[in-house]
Scaffold this motif. Structure first.
Motif, PDB file in Angstrom:
ATOM      1  N   ALA A   6       0.824  -1.203   0.000  1.00 51.34           N
ATOM      2  CA  ALA A   6       0.000   0.000   0.000  1.00 51.34           C
ATOM      3  C   ALA A   6       0.860   1.255   0.000  1.00 51.34           C
ATOM      4  CB  ALA A   6      -0.926  -0.013   1.217  1.00 51.34           C
ATOM      5  N   VAL A   7       2.058   1.165   0.557  1.00 56.29           N
ATOM      6  CA  VAL A   7       2.941   2.322   0.633  1.00 56.29           C
ATOM      7  C   VAL A   7       4.207   2.021  -0.168  1.00 56.29           C
ATOM      8  CG1 VAL A   7       4.272   3.802   2.176  1.00 56.29           C
ATOM      9  CG2 VAL A   7       2.059   2.897   2.911  1.00 56.29           C
ATOM     10  N   PHE A   8       4.631   2.970  -0.966  1.00 61.10           N
ATOM     11  CA  PHE A   8       5.864   2.784  -1.711  1.00 61.10           C
ATOM     12  C   PHE A   8       6.701   4.052  -1.593  1.00 61.10           C
ATOM     13  CE2 PHE A   8       3.747   5.377  -4.750  1.00 61.10           C
ATOM     14  CZ  PHE A   8       4.717   5.910  -5.576  1.00 61.10           C
ATOM     15  N   ASN A   9       7.981   3.904  -1.822  1.00 60.65           N
ATOM     16  CA  ASN A   9       8.906   5.032  -1.742  1.00 60.65           C
ATOM     17  C   ASN A   9       9.300   5.434  -3.156  1.00 60.65           C
ATOM     18  OD1 ASN A   9      11.065   6.798  -1.422  1.00 60.65           O
ATOM     19  ND2 ASN A   9      11.808   5.769   0.416  1.00 60.65           N
ATOM     20  N   PRO A  10       8.791   6.560  -3.656  1.00 60.63           N
ATOM     21  CA  PRO A  10       9.089   6.947  -5.040  1.00 60.63           C
ATOM     22  C   PRO A  10      10.568   7.224  -5.265  1.00 60.63           C
ATOM     23  CG  PRO A  10       8.026   8.755  -3.860  1.00 60.63           C
ATOM     24  CD  PRO A  10       7.932   7.557  -2.979  1.00 60.63           C
ATOM     25  N   TYR A  11      11.285   7.641  -4.213  1.00 60.36           N
ATOM     26  CA  TYR A  11      12.693   7.987  -4.373  1.00 60.36           C
ATOM     27  C   TYR A  11      13.563   6.758  -4.593  1.00 60.36           C
ATOM     28  CZ  TYR A  11      10.930  12.349  -2.471  1.00 60.36           C
ATOM     29  OH  TYR A  11      10.207  13.494  -2.258  1.00 60.36           O
ATOM     30  N   THR A  12      13.145   5.614  -4.066  1.00 56.21           N
ATOM     31  CA  THR A  12      13.908   4.381  -4.271  1.00 56.21           C
ATOM     32  C   THR A  12      13.408   3.594  -5.472  1.00 56.21           C
ATOM     33  OG1 THR A  12      12.469   3.201  -2.694  1.00 56.21           O
ATOM     34  CG2 THR A  12      14.496   4.190  -1.835  1.00 56.21           C
ATOM     35  N   GLU A  13      12.120   3.680  -5.765  1.00 60.72           N
ATOM     36  CA  GLU A  13      11.567   2.921  -6.883  1.00 60.72           C
ATOM     37  C   GLU A  13      11.828   3.602  -8.228  1.00 60.72           C
ATOM     38  OE1 GLU A  13       7.386   0.750  -8.194  1.00 60.72           O
ATOM     39  OE2 GLU A  13       7.674   1.527  -6.164  1.00 60.72           O
ATOM     40  N   PHE A  14      11.849   4.928  -8.224  1.00 57.60           N
ATOM     41  CA  PHE A  14      12.098   5.675  -9.457  1.00 57.60           C
ATOM     42  C   PHE A  14      13.417   6.429  -9.313  1.00 57.60           C
ATOM     43  CE2 PHE A  14       7.575   4.935  -9.365  1.00 57.60           C
ATOM     44  CZ  PHE A  14       7.265   4.621 -10.685  1.00 57.60           C
ATOM     45  N   ARG A  15      14.492   5.682  -9.260  1.00 69.06           N
ATOM     46  CA  ARG A  15      15.814   6.276  -9.013  1.00 69.06           C
ATOM     47  C   ARG A  15      16.298   7.129 -10.168  1.00 69.06           C
ATOM     48  NH1 ARG A  15      18.618   4.262  -4.700  1.00 69.06           N
ATOM     49  NH2 ARG A  15      17.723   2.448  -3.636  1.00 69.06           N
ATOM     50  N   GLU A  16      15.698   6.964 -11.358  1.00 70.63           N
ATOM     51  CA  GLU A  16      16.152   7.764 -12.492  1.00 70.63           C
ATOM     52  C   GLU A  16      15.764   9.225 -12.362  1.00 70.63           C
ATOM     53  OE1 GLU A  16      12.287   5.785 -14.057  1.00 70.63           O
ATOM     54  OE2 GLU A  16      13.788   5.510 -12.482  1.00 70.63           O
TER      55      GLU A  16
END
Length: 236
Positions: A73-83
């Motif tokens: 339910a919770v995700f970290n955009p800074y780690t998942e979208f590192r580009e």
């Protein structure tokens, strides 16, 4: 085998109850306990079998493409979208919140319609549905923030068709999603980022934000001190 053994124990219990033999009271109690325990084990086995069957069916659906794996339910955009840099992600989040008029954490069909109109590229009802479908991983007919980020991820990686409404959205958003060294980028945007590793850029941006907050706090302190001095001069 288990059902036959349970049947024998039940038959033995009935015989004991019919005989009414006082001397067999202890044995009778043991049989009752055994029968009860066996029934509980049978119930647990049945439930476990049903749960396992449901999990296997869902796994088969996922493998066949009929269902999507559940995401946290919770995700970290800074780690998942590192580009993307922190600034880029924050700009995208600001835009997402701007058009999430329902404040429910999603951009639905009508909110997407308003977004495209504001960007000067209105879409048909079918076009809007197709836009959502391109990144709608959970098939709920609306865009979560993660799915919204996927628009820019796909745009920067050159994974969107030229006539895609999502590509139009990305181009008109005024959010720089240029990348360096991304396979298949196809010159979507001119690369403008410095040749630094993602980790280094991430740390540098955090430090810059911390320095900015310190500078703002120092300015507030100076303004308060100046105000107190001015106030003191008038009260003397």
């Amino acid at each position: 085998m288990a059902s036959e053994e349970l049947a024998r124990k039940l038959q033995r219990r009935l015989q004991l109850e019919e005989s009414g033999a006082a001397g067999e009271g202890a044995d009778k109690g043991e049989v009752v306990a055994e029968v009860t325990a066996e029934a509980e084990r049978g119930s647990l086995t049945a439930r476990a079998g049903a749960e396992l069957s449901a999990k296997l069916c869902r796994r088969q659906d996922i493998n066949e493409g009929a269902a999507q794996p559940r995401r946290a339910a919770v995700f970290n955009p800074y780690t998942e979208f590192r580009e993307f840099s922190r600034r880029q992600i924050k700009d995208m989040e600001h835009m997402f919140r701007l058009y999430d008029s329902g404040r429910d954490g999603y951009i639905d069909l009508m909110e997407l319609k308003l977004m495209m109109e504001k960007l000067g590229a209105p879409q048909t009802h079918l076009g809007l549905k197709n836009m959502i479908r391109e990144v709608d991983e959970d098939f709920d007919g609306k865009l979560s923030f993660r799915e919204f980020l996927l628009i820019f991820h796909k745009a920067a990686a050159g994974e969107l068709e030229e006539d895609s409404g999502l590509l139009t959205l990305a181009k008109l958003s005024e959010i720089d999603v240029s990348l360096e060294g991304v396979k298949g980028a196809k010159n979507f945007f001119e690369a403008k980022v410095q040749a630094l590793s993602s980790a280094s850029k991430f740390e540098a941006e955090i430090k810059a934000e911390q320095d900015e907050r310190k500078r703002e706090e120092e300015e507030r302190k100076h303004r308060r001190a100046a105000f107190r001095e001015l106030k003191s001069a008038f009260t003397q």
